[in-house]
Write a protein that holds these residues in place. Structure first.
Motif, PDB file in Angstrom:
ATOM      1  N   ALA A  91       0.804  -1.277   0.062  1.00 19.16           N
ATOM      2  CA  ALA A  91       0.177  -0.019  -0.020  1.00 19.16           C
ATOM      3  C   ALA A  91       0.981   1.316   0.000  1.00 19.16           C
ATOM      4  CB  ALA A  91      -0.698   0.038   1.185  1.00 19.16           C
ATOM      5  N   THR A  92       1.923   1.245   0.942  1.00 15.54           N
ATOM      6  CA  THR A  92       2.864   2.483   0.903  1.00 15.54           C
ATOM      7  C   THR A  92       3.503   2.773  -0.490  1.00 15.54           C
ATOM      8  OG1 THR A  92       3.425   2.087   3.369  1.00 15.54           O
ATOM      9  CG2 THR A  92       4.697   3.356   1.879  1.00 15.54           C
ATOM     10  N   TYR A  93       4.110   1.380  -1.222  1.00  7.59           N
ATOM     11  CA  TYR A  93       4.695   1.264  -2.527  1.00  7.59           C
ATOM     12  C   TYR A  93       3.717   2.062  -3.598  1.00  7.59           C
ATOM     13  CZ  TYR A  93       5.966  -0.041  -7.043  1.00  7.59           C
ATOM     14  OH  TYR A  93       6.266  -0.061  -8.443  1.00  7.59           O
ATOM     15  N   ALA A  94       2.573   1.561  -3.407  1.00 13.66           N
ATOM     16  CA  ALA A  94       1.497   2.188  -4.549  1.00 13.66           C
ATOM     17  C   ALA A  94       1.203   3.586  -4.341  1.00 13.66           C
ATOM     18  CB  ALA A  94       0.117   1.391  -4.327  1.00 13.66           C
ATOM     19  N   PHE A  95       1.030   4.076  -3.065  1.00 12.75           N
ATOM     20  CA  PHE A  95       0.804   5.618  -2.923  1.00 12.75           C
ATOM     21  C   PHE A  95       2.083   6.302  -3.384  1.00 12.75           C
ATOM     22  CE2 PHE A  95       1.079   9.286  -0.198  1.00 12.75           C
ATOM     23  CZ  PHE A  95       0.244  10.072  -0.191  1.00 12.75           C
ATOM     24  N   LEU A  96       3.374   5.894  -2.986  1.00 10.39           N
ATOM     25  CA  LEU A  96       4.416   6.762  -3.361  1.00 10.39           C
ATOM     26  C   LEU A  96       4.753   6.624  -5.074  1.00 10.39           C
ATOM     27  CD1 LEU A  96       6.845   5.807  -0.517  1.00 10.39           C
ATOM     28  CD2 LEU A  96       5.703   8.091  -0.865  1.00 10.39           C
ATOM     29  N   SER A  97       4.377   5.421  -5.397  1.00  9.99           N
ATOM     30  CA  SER A  97       4.589   5.441  -6.641  1.00  9.99           C
ATOM     31  C   SER A  97       3.526   6.308  -7.852  1.00  9.99           C
ATOM     32  CB  SER A  97       4.243   3.813  -7.360  1.00  9.99           C
ATOM     33  OG  SER A  97       4.498   3.741  -8.598  1.00  9.99           O
ATOM     34  N   GLY A  98       2.452   6.446  -7.213  1.00  6.77           N
ATOM     35  CA  GLY A  98       1.414   7.369  -7.872  1.00  6.77           C
ATOM     36  C   GLY A  98       1.697   8.560  -7.617  1.00  6.77           C
ATOM     37  N   MET A  99       2.380   9.058  -6.324  1.00 10.23           N
ATOM     38  CA  MET A  99       2.501  10.378  -6.452  1.00 10.23           C
ATOM     39  C   MET A  99       4.002  10.643  -7.118  1.00 10.23           C
ATOM     40  SD  MET A  99       0.904  11.761  -4.121  1.00 10.23           S
ATOM     41  CE  MET A  99       1.665  13.398  -3.652  1.00 10.23           C
ATOM     42  N   PHE A 100       4.769  10.035  -7.393  1.00 15.67           N
ATOM     43  CA  PHE A 100       5.767  10.356  -8.417  1.00 15.67           C
ATOM     44  C   PHE A 100       5.424  10.233  -9.819  1.00 15.67           C
ATOM     45  CE2 PHE A 100       8.721   8.511  -4.860  1.00 15.67           C
ATOM     46  CZ  PHE A 100       9.237   9.652  -4.598  1.00 15.67           C
ATOM     47  N   GLY A 101       4.290   9.479 -10.174  1.00 20.01           N
ATOM     48  CA  GLY A 101       3.851   9.266 -11.454  1.00 20.01           C
ATOM     49  C   GLY A 101       2.970  10.678 -11.717  1.00 20.01           C
ATOM     50  N   ILE A 102       2.270  11.268 -10.865  1.00 20.30           N
ATOM     51  CA  ILE A 102       1.609  12.684 -11.283  1.00 20.30           C
ATOM     52  C   ILE A 102       2.755  13.575 -11.233  1.00 20.30           C
ATOM     53  CG2 ILE A 102       0.224  14.405  -9.966  1.00 20.30           C
ATOM     54  CD1 ILE A 102      -1.758  12.269  -8.915  1.00 20.30           C
ATOM     55  N   TYR A 176      -9.747  15.346 -23.871  1.00 17.57           N
ATOM     56  CA  TYR A 176      -8.823  15.659 -22.719  1.00 17.57           C
ATOM     57  C   TYR A 176      -8.148  14.664 -22.497  1.00 17.57           C
ATOM     58  CZ  TYR A 176     -12.668  18.844 -21.635  1.00 17.57           C
ATOM     59  OH  TYR A 176     -13.736  20.014 -21.922  1.00 17.57           O
ATOM     60  N   GLY A 177      -7.373  14.278 -23.456  1.00 22.79           N
ATOM     61  CA  GLY A 177      -6.164  13.381 -23.493  1.00 22.79           C
ATOM     62  C   GLY A 177      -5.116  13.658 -22.507  1.00 22.79           C
ATOM     63  N   THR A 178      -4.759  14.704 -22.296  1.00 21.21           N
ATOM     64  CA  THR A 178      -3.737  15.156 -21.413  1.00 21.21           C
ATOM     65  C   THR A 178      -4.103  14.832 -19.923  1.00 21.21           C
ATOM     66  OG1 THR A 178      -3.044  17.005 -22.771  1.00 21.21           O
ATOM     67  CG2 THR A 178      -2.291  17.005 -20.293  1.00 21.21           C
ATOM     68  N   TRP A 179      -5.208  15.022 -19.530  1.00 21.31           N
ATOM     69  CA  TRP A 179      -5.838  14.660 -18.204  1.00 21.31           C
ATOM     70  C   TRP A 179      -5.861  13.126 -17.988  1.00 21.31           C
ATOM     71  CZ3 TRP A 179      -5.819  18.166 -14.651  1.00 21.31           C
ATOM     72  CH2 TRP A 179      -5.763  19.425 -14.833  1.00 21.31           C
ATOM     73  N   ALA A 180      -6.147  12.415 -18.949  1.00 25.25           N
ATOM     74  CA  ALA A 180      -6.168  10.994 -19.034  1.00 25.25           C
ATOM     75  C   ALA A 180      -4.944  10.320 -18.682  1.00 25.25           C
ATOM     76  CB  ALA A 180      -6.614  10.390 -20.580  1.00 25.25           C
ATOM     77  N   ALA A 181      -3.710  11.026 -18.887  1.00 24.24           N
ATOM     78  CA  ALA A 181      -2.555  10.483 -18.665  1.00 24.24           C
ATOM     79  C   ALA A 181      -2.285  10.416 -17.117  1.00 24.24           C
ATOM     80  CB  ALA A 181      -1.591  11.277 -19.135  1.00 24.24           C
ATOM     81  N   TYR A 182      -3.054  11.271 -16.483  1.00 21.09           N
ATOM     82  CA  TYR A 182      -3.020  11.174 -14.670  1.00 21.09           C
ATOM     83  C   TYR A 182      -4.008  10.186 -13.997  1.00 21.09           C
ATOM     84  CZ  TYR A 182      -0.271  15.574 -15.382  1.00 21.09           C
ATOM     85  OH  TYR A 182       0.496  16.399 -15.565  1.00 21.09           O
ATOM     86  N   VAL A 183      -4.690   9.539 -14.864  1.00 24.81           N
ATOM     87  CA  VAL A 183      -5.585   8.532 -14.334  1.00 24.81           C
ATOM     88  C   VAL A 183      -4.619   7.464 -13.548  1.00 24.81           C
ATOM     89  CG1 VAL A 183      -7.531   6.875 -14.848  1.00 24.81           C
ATOM     90  CG2 VAL A 183      -7.540   9.007 -15.857  1.00 24.81           C
ATOM     91  N   ASP A 184      -3.832   6.876 -14.416  1.00 20.30           N
ATOM     92  CA  ASP A 184      -3.146   5.630 -13.934  1.00 20.30           C
ATOM     93  C   ASP A 184      -2.390   5.830 -12.650  1.00 20.30           C
ATOM     94  OD1 ASP A 184      -2.244   2.773 -14.664  1.00 20.30           O
ATOM     95  OD2 ASP A 184      -0.508   3.485 -14.367  1.00 20.30           O
ATOM     96  N   PRO A 185      -1.710   7.000 -12.473  1.00 22.99           N
ATOM     97  CA  PRO A 185      -0.873   7.118 -11.319  1.00 22.99           C
ATOM     98  C   PRO A 185      -1.882   7.807  -9.920  1.00 22.99           C
ATOM     99  CG  PRO A 185      -0.535   9.021 -12.858  1.00 22.99           C
ATOM    100  CD  PRO A 185      -1.199   7.782 -13.462  1.00 22.99           C
ATOM    101  N   ILE A 187      -4.991   6.226  -9.650  1.00 21.98           N
ATOM    102  CA  ILE A 187      -5.543   4.835  -9.362  1.00 21.98           C
ATOM    103  C   ILE A 187      -4.460   4.433  -8.298  1.00 21.98           C
ATOM    104  CG2 ILE A 187      -6.096   2.573  -9.961  1.00 21.98           C
ATOM    105  CD1 ILE A 187      -6.516   3.565 -12.639  1.00 21.98           C
ATOM    106  N   LEU A 188      -3.300   4.354  -8.554  1.00 22.82           N
ATOM    107  CA  LEU A 188      -2.268   3.772  -7.843  1.00 22.82           C
ATOM    108  C   LEU A 188      -2.301   4.543  -6.215  1.00 22.82           C
ATOM    109  CD1 LEU A 188       1.016   3.382  -9.617  1.00 22.82           C
ATOM    110  CD2 LEU A 188      -0.516   1.549  -8.698  1.00 22.82           C
ATOM    111  N   ILE A 189      -2.481   5.797  -6.079  1.00 22.60           N
ATOM    112  CA  ILE A 189      -2.707   6.485  -5.029  1.00 22.60           C
ATOM    113  C   ILE A 189      -3.932   6.295  -4.029  1.00 22.60           C
ATOM    114  CG2 ILE A 189      -3.105   8.850  -4.012  1.00 22.60           C
ATOM    115  CD1 ILE A 189      -1.585  10.261  -6.031  1.00 22.60           C
ATOM    116  N   LEU A 190      -4.945   5.877  -4.760  1.00 22.07           N
ATOM    117  CA  LEU A 190      -6.286   5.590  -4.484  1.00 22.07           C
ATOM    118  C   LEU A 190      -6.110   4.144  -3.858  1.00 22.07           C
ATOM    119  CD1 LEU A 190      -8.999   7.305  -6.666  1.00 22.07           C
ATOM    120  CD2 LEU A 190      -8.277   7.980  -4.338  1.00 22.07           C
ATOM    121  N   LEU A 191      -5.591   3.394  -4.565  1.00 16.00           N
ATOM    122  CA  LEU A 191      -5.560   1.866  -4.291  1.00 16.00           C
ATOM    123  C   LEU A 191      -4.618   1.702  -3.076  1.00 16.00           C
ATOM    124  CD1 LEU A 191      -5.052   0.208  -7.796  1.00 16.00           C
ATOM    125  CD2 LEU A 191      -7.068   0.220  -6.333  1.00 16.00           C
TER     126      LEU A 191
END
Length: 301
Positions: A91-102, A176-185, A187-191
């Motif tokens: 869970a910690t890894y997912a949160f940090l990975s998502g933050m770095f992705g954004i 809004y393809g630019t915003w779509a790129a932020y969906v995946d990271p 998700i990681l934060i929420l997960l």
């Protein structure tokens, strides 16, 4: 019989979770989705934990030996502690990975691959979760109960993935393809945040058992019964100790009898033990009950 069913369910769970892990890792690699890859690695770690649970269930089914004279019950909370710790770390890894992705501007993923996969994964995980929960209604295995949490977590991950990918598809469809790129990271934060509660649900009871913290309810039940028996049979005093390791409950009771207590024979003491045992509930293989009698208080101090 119940232990055999428990082992069969754990074997099924292990094989199916491994298949889910492989499918998720392959799909995540080719689609470029870090959240799918995360789900795959979560499932892979869950598979390893399930193997440990299966080994534990097989050991518990065996009789005690000279080295482990009280059986293998103590292994159950240790395995659950490992599972809870891995969930928390993931869970910690997912949160940090998502933050770095954004922070790095998001990432593009191949939606035509991930949407069908997330749909299929949701059906499989939820279906197996409800199937195991139904089977465990009569089995009442704590190993199966906590093992099934991984399926619930995976099912929630899958639903979250599917919903988010559909949102990304809509964003792309409306330009809004630019915003779509932020969906995946995102998700990681929420997960990562959503997995903290299930991890703590496993960690708390397992940690109590491993540390040897007295189970309050069991201690209260034993004291309540012994207070009644003390008055009923005229005992001078008693002292009780309780402990819990997984499903196993250890109860030790030492009773002080008056010096002039009427004992015709040893059978009287056995009758007292039977009475106390019956008041504590139905005897089970998971309950270790020791009751001793003495006329000298020094043996209970």
């Amino acid at each position: 019989m119940s232990n055999r069913v428990e082992q069969v369910l754990l074997k099924q769970s292990t094989i199916l979770m491994f298949a889910v892990a492989v499918a998720a890792i392959v799909t995540g690699f080719f689609s470029g989705s870090q959240s799918i890859l995360f789900d795959g690695f979560f499932s892979l770690i869950a598979t390893v934990i399930k193997v440990l649970m299966l080994i534990t269930a097989q050991l518990i089914a065996k009789q005690s030996n000279r080295r482990f004279q009280f059986g293998f019950w103590h292994l159950e909370p240790m395995v659950l502690l490992i599972e809870g710790s891995f969930l928390f770390l993931i869970a910690t890894y997912a949160f940090l990975s998502g933050m770095f992705g954004i922070i790095n501007g998001g990432r593009e993923i191949e939606l035509s691959l991930v949407i069908p996969f997330a749909t299929l994964l949701s059906v499989v995980c939820f279906g197996y979760f409800f199937y195991v929960r139904y089977q465990n209604r009569t089995l009442k295995s704590s190993l199966i109960q906590f093992d099934n949490i991984s399926w619930l977590v995976d099912a929630m991950l899958s639903i979250g993935l599917l919903t988010s990918f559909l949102v990304a598809l809509l964003l792309k469809s409306y330009g809004y393809g630019t915003w779509a790129a932020y969906v995946d990271p995102s998700i990681l934060i929420l997960l990562g945040l959503s997995m903290i509660a299930p991890a703590c649900k496993i960690l708390k009871p397992a940690l109590r058992d491993v540390l040897g913290i007295v189970p309050d309810q069991l201690d209260e039940d034993v004291r309540r019964v012994m207070d009644e028996v003390k008055v009923e049979h005229g005992f001078l005093d008693y002292v009780s100790y309780v402990q819990k390791h997984g499903r196993a409950r250890f109860i030790e009771i030492h009773v002080v009898l008056p010096i002039d207590y009427q004992l015709q024979d040893v059978g009287k003491l056995d009758a007292l033990r039977e009475d106390i045992s019956a008041k504590l509930g139905e005897p089970e293989i998971t309950r270790w009950l020791t009751i001793s009698f003495t006329g000298d208080r020094k043996w209970i101090s």
